[in-house]
Design a protein around this motif. Structure first.
Motif, mmCIF file in Angstrom:
data_model
loop_
_atom_site.group_PDB
_atom_site.id
_atom_site.type_symbol
_atom_site.label_atom_id
_atom_site.label_comp_id
_atom_site.label_asym_id
_atom_site.label_seq_id
_atom_site.Cartn_x
_atom_site.Cartn_y
_atom_site.Cartn_z
ATOM 1 N N GLY A 30 -3.493 20.162 2.239
ATOM 2 C CA GLY A 30 -4.108 20.325 3.551
ATOM 3 C C GLY A 30 -4.760 19.053 4.042
ATOM 4 O O GLY A 30 -4.720 18.734 5.240
ATOM 5 N N ARG A 31 -5.341 18.307 3.124
ATOM 6 C CA ARG A 31 -6.045 17.070 3.493
ATOM 7 C C ARG A 31 -5.116 16.030 4.104
ATOM 8 O O ARG A 31 -5.487 15.318 5.023
ATOM 9 N N ILE A 32 -3.878 15.938 3.556
ATOM 10 C CA ILE A 32 -2.976 14.896 4.065
ATOM 11 C C ILE A 32 -1.798 15.458 4.854
ATOM 12 O O ILE A 32 -0.867 14.730 5.188
ATOM 13 N N GLY A 33 -1.864 16.749 5.160
ATOM 14 C CA GLY A 33 -0.851 17.335 6.040
ATOM 15 C C GLY A 33 0.482 17.629 5.399
ATOM 16 O O GLY A 33 1.522 17.543 6.056
ATOM 17 N N LEU A 34 0.483 17.991 4.124
ATOM 18 C CA LEU A 34 1.716 18.394 3.446
ATOM 19 C C LEU A 34 1.656 19.885 3.140
ATOM 20 O O LEU A 34 0.573 20.483 3.115
ATOM 21 N N SER A 35 2.801 20.461 2.852
ATOM 22 C CA SER A 35 2.814 21.845 2.369
ATOM 23 C C SER A 35 2.427 21.831 0.895
ATOM 24 O O SER A 35 2.501 20.793 0.219
ATOM 25 N N GLY A 36 2.035 22.993 0.392
ATOM 26 C CA GLY A 36 1.690 23.105 -1.029
ATOM 27 C C GLY A 36 2.844 22.689 -1.939
ATOM 28 O O GLY A 36 2.648 21.904 -2.874
ATOM 29 N N PRO A 37 4.071 23.189 -1.681
ATOM 30 C CA PRO A 37 5.203 22.783 -2.526
ATOM 31 C C PRO A 37 5.472 21.270 -2.470
ATOM 32 O O PRO A 37 5.805 20.661 -3.486
#
Length: 184
Positions: A30-37
């Motif tokens: 969430g911090r760097i704008g990626l999905s969890g996977p």
């Protein structure tokens, strides 16, 4: 050595920073704008690149591995001590891990320590909030200390004859409020 790391994806450093700061794949994502996977895949690539699990699950959040503590201990250290002390709580915490640090210099002020850290490969430790503006101005980066340390206790001292002096009482109040605001 350089050839070994020539093909490293430098974007992994951003992911590693977020993982170390958040101690959670979901939080880091969430911090760097990626999905969890996607963050999980980045963590896997980081682990393969450095040949170490780097972060392991210790209960709920991810925790930095003891290797991180070892790397911290192995780094050259700049010590900041008004009294010139070479050892302190950091050394006791490292001893609990069977480690010792190498202090290359001790200076009397936080400002001197930060300037020396800027001009060297050494690490230093100080109050992050109190030194925040200087840390920013010097272009330094802060990281959490990978040790459980006791809280830093700050005290004021004055001669007893100043106890009832109205000006001194006022000044102590201003200092107390200012420091409280900075470290809160």
């Amino acid at each position: 050595m350089i050839a070994r790391y020539a093909n490293i994806d430098l974007n992994l450093l951003i992911a590693l920073d977020a993982l170390l700061e958040e101690e959670s794949v979901t939080g880091a994502a969430g911090r760097i704008g990626l999905s969890g996977p996607a963050m999980s895949r980045a963590l896997g690539r980081i682990r393969r690149t450095v040949g170490d699990p780097i972060l392991v699950r210790a209960g709920r959040p991810l925790a930095a591995r003891p290797l991180t503590v070892r790397r911290y201990a192995d780094a050259p250290h700049l010590n900041f001590s008004r009294r010139g002390r070479l050892t302190g709580p950091i050394d006791a915490a490292l001893a609990d891990h069977g480690l010792r640090r190498r202090v290359i210099a001790t200076v009397p002020t936080l400002a001197a320590a930060l300037m020396m850290v800027r001009d060297s490969d050494a690490v230093g430790m100080g109050p992050e909030r109190a030194g925040a503006s200087m840390i920013r101005e010097l272009g330094l980066r802060t990281l959490p200390v990978p040790l459980d340390l006791p809280p830093l206790r700050m005290v004021m001292a004055w001669h007893p004859r100043q106890d009832a002096d109205p000006g001194h009482v006022w000044l102590r109040g201003v200092v107390r409020a200012t420091v409280a605001a900075v470290v809160a």
